[in-house]
Enzyme design. Structure first.
Site, PDB file in Angstrom:
ATOM      1  N   HIS A  13       0.989  -1.116  -0.071  1.00 26.20           N
ATOM      2  CA  HIS A  13       0.069   0.146  -0.062  1.00 26.20           C
ATOM      3  C   HIS A  13       0.789   1.314   0.179  1.00 26.20           C
ATOM      4  O   HIS A  13       2.089   1.224   0.125  1.00 26.20           O
ATOM      5  CB  HIS A  13      -0.826  -0.080   1.192  1.00 26.20           C
ATOM      6  CG  HIS A  13      -0.072   0.266   2.657  1.00 26.20           C
ATOM      7  ND1 HIS A  13       0.446  -0.833   3.017  1.00 26.20           N
ATOM      8  CD2 HIS A  13      -0.218   1.261   3.343  1.00 26.20           C
ATOM      9  CE1 HIS A  13       0.943  -0.481   4.202  1.00 26.20           C
ATOM     10  NE2 HIS A  13       0.512   0.878   4.653  1.00 26.20           N
TER      11      HIS A  13
ATOM     12  N   ASP B 138       0.488   4.904   1.870  1.00 30.92           N
ATOM     13  CA  ASP B 138      -0.245   5.475   3.094  1.00 30.92           C
ATOM     14  C   ASP B 138      -1.343   6.594   2.501  1.00 30.92           C
ATOM     15  O   ASP B 138      -1.324   7.631   1.807  1.00 30.92           O
ATOM     16  CB  ASP B 138       0.480   6.213   3.766  1.00 30.92           C
ATOM     17  CG  ASP B 138       1.512   5.223   4.716  1.00 30.92           C
ATOM     18  OD1 ASP B 138       1.137   4.116   4.919  1.00 30.92           O
ATOM     19  OD2 ASP B 138       2.422   5.654   5.111  1.00 30.92           O
TER      20      ASP B 138
ATOM     21  N   ARG C 111       4.853   6.206  13.476  1.00 27.38           N
ATOM     22  CA  ARG C 111       4.809   6.691  12.368  1.00 27.38           C
ATOM     23  C   ARG C 111       4.482   8.253  12.231  1.00 27.38           C
ATOM     24  O   ARG C 111       3.287   8.434  12.996  1.00 27.38           O
ATOM     25  CB  ARG C 111       4.039   6.092  11.139  1.00 27.38           C
ATOM     26  CG  ARG C 111       4.261   6.490   9.753  1.00 27.38           C
ATOM     27  CD  ARG C 111       3.229   5.763   9.065  1.00 27.38           C
ATOM     28  NE  ARG C 111       1.843   6.197   9.159  1.00 27.38           N
ATOM     29  CZ  ARG C 111       0.780   5.702   8.491  1.00 27.38           C
ATOM     30  NH1 ARG C 111       0.945   4.504   7.914  1.00 27.38           N
ATOM     31  NH2 ARG C 111      -0.299   6.343   8.693  1.00 27.38           N
TER      32      ARG C 111
END
Length: 303
Positions: A110, A112, A280
């Protein structure tokens, strides 16, 4: 939103002294002999920006001095932190904690938050706790993937648009029952976000063409689900060819920064019941610009 159309790729020159060790042929470099702090000079920050645009992912070993506050302060020197609209595990400073124990696994390719019209430009990930083995992350260069497409597929890709959604079929990657993962996804998709993105995006800095696909892909606009899935597999397979990837074996205290506009990534779920905790920070991006000058748009929630 930057309304200036980019006509062609621009070369990136790394002007300040950085000690870079390329990791793979098409993506990734380790930055050596540097400590990530908010006190880095503007010239060094710019050099890191340029290196990131060129290498797509930068790795920093042994950043044990970096805590949540330092990670956030450093991120603010780079850009504007933005939070995730639904994911659990967020703090007031926009940090998102990804913990295997609580279902925060990203074991699907993926980019983000592509279900947002203006998805993040940059992600900064810090290893808080890592398993004794396993738990690596792999990144793929979506610009290199486009560059190496056959010409006929490039022509097809240039005209395609797709809907991306946070309510994706996460169960496809579940190999065993996992209550924590089920609960995490239920919260993740508690409010549905959908955006229409061009398959081919012009990078706002370099002008490179890259492919926007990955796990949040739902379907191609104006195509059936069946035709969409077949086309998705064709382009996604080109993105994740091993030649376009780099794999990082985490150590506690490592930091990775990646260009979220020209990469996908995948966190391997191969570490059993060992703890794996990452934090993150994502930085604001801008709307995706297609090859014909149109921009991505938010479908849900309706404006």
């Amino acid at each position: 939103m930057n309304q200036n159309t980019i006509s062609s790729p621009r070369p990136v020159t790394i002007t300040a002294d950085l000690k870079l060790r390329p990791i793979a042929g098409r993506i990734g470099a380790e930055v050596q002999e540097i400590a990530l702090t908010p006190d880095l000079s503007p010239a060094t920050i710019q050099a890191l920006r340029d290196a990131l645009t060129h290498h797509k992912v930068l790795f920093f070993r042994d950043q044990h001095h970096v805590d949540a506050a330092t990670q956030t302060a450093f991120g603010r020197k780079w850009g504007e932190p933005v939070g995730h609209p639904t994911a659990p595990g967020q703090t007031g400073d926009h940090l998102l904690e990804l913990s295997a124990e609580h279902g925060g696994k990203a074991n699907v390719w993926h980019t983000d938050m592509t279900f947002l019209e203006s998805y993040p430009a940059v992600s900064i990930l810090r290893a808080v706790n890592v398993p004794p083995c396993g738990g690596d992350t792999v990144w793929a260069n979506t610009a290199a993937a486009y560059e190496h497409l056959p010409d006929h597929l490039k022509q097809l890709a240039d005209g395609l648009w797709a809907v991306h959604s946070n309510d994706y079929d996460y169960a496809v990657n579940q190999t065993r029952p996992d209550q924590a993962m089920d609960a995490y996804h239920a919260t993740f998709a508690s409010s549905v976000f959908e955006a229409e993105q061009p398959l081919v995006r012009l990078h706002p800095i370099s002008g490179e063409k890259s492919l926007i696909l990955g796990g949040f892909f739902k379907k191609f606009s104006n195509l059936s689900l069946s035709d969409s899935r077949h086309l998705f597999e064709i382009f996604q397979t080109h993105i994740t060819r091993l030649e376009n990837t780099v794999r990082w074996q985490w150590k506690k205290g490592d930091v990775a920064i990646w260009d979220n506009q020209s990469t996908q990534h995948y966190a391997l779920d191969d570490y059993g019941n060992y703890p794996r905790v990452m934090q993150r920070l994502t930085l604001r991006g801008e709307s995706s610009l297609s090859t014909d000058g149109r921009y991505s748009r938010q479908l849900l929630p309706a404006k």
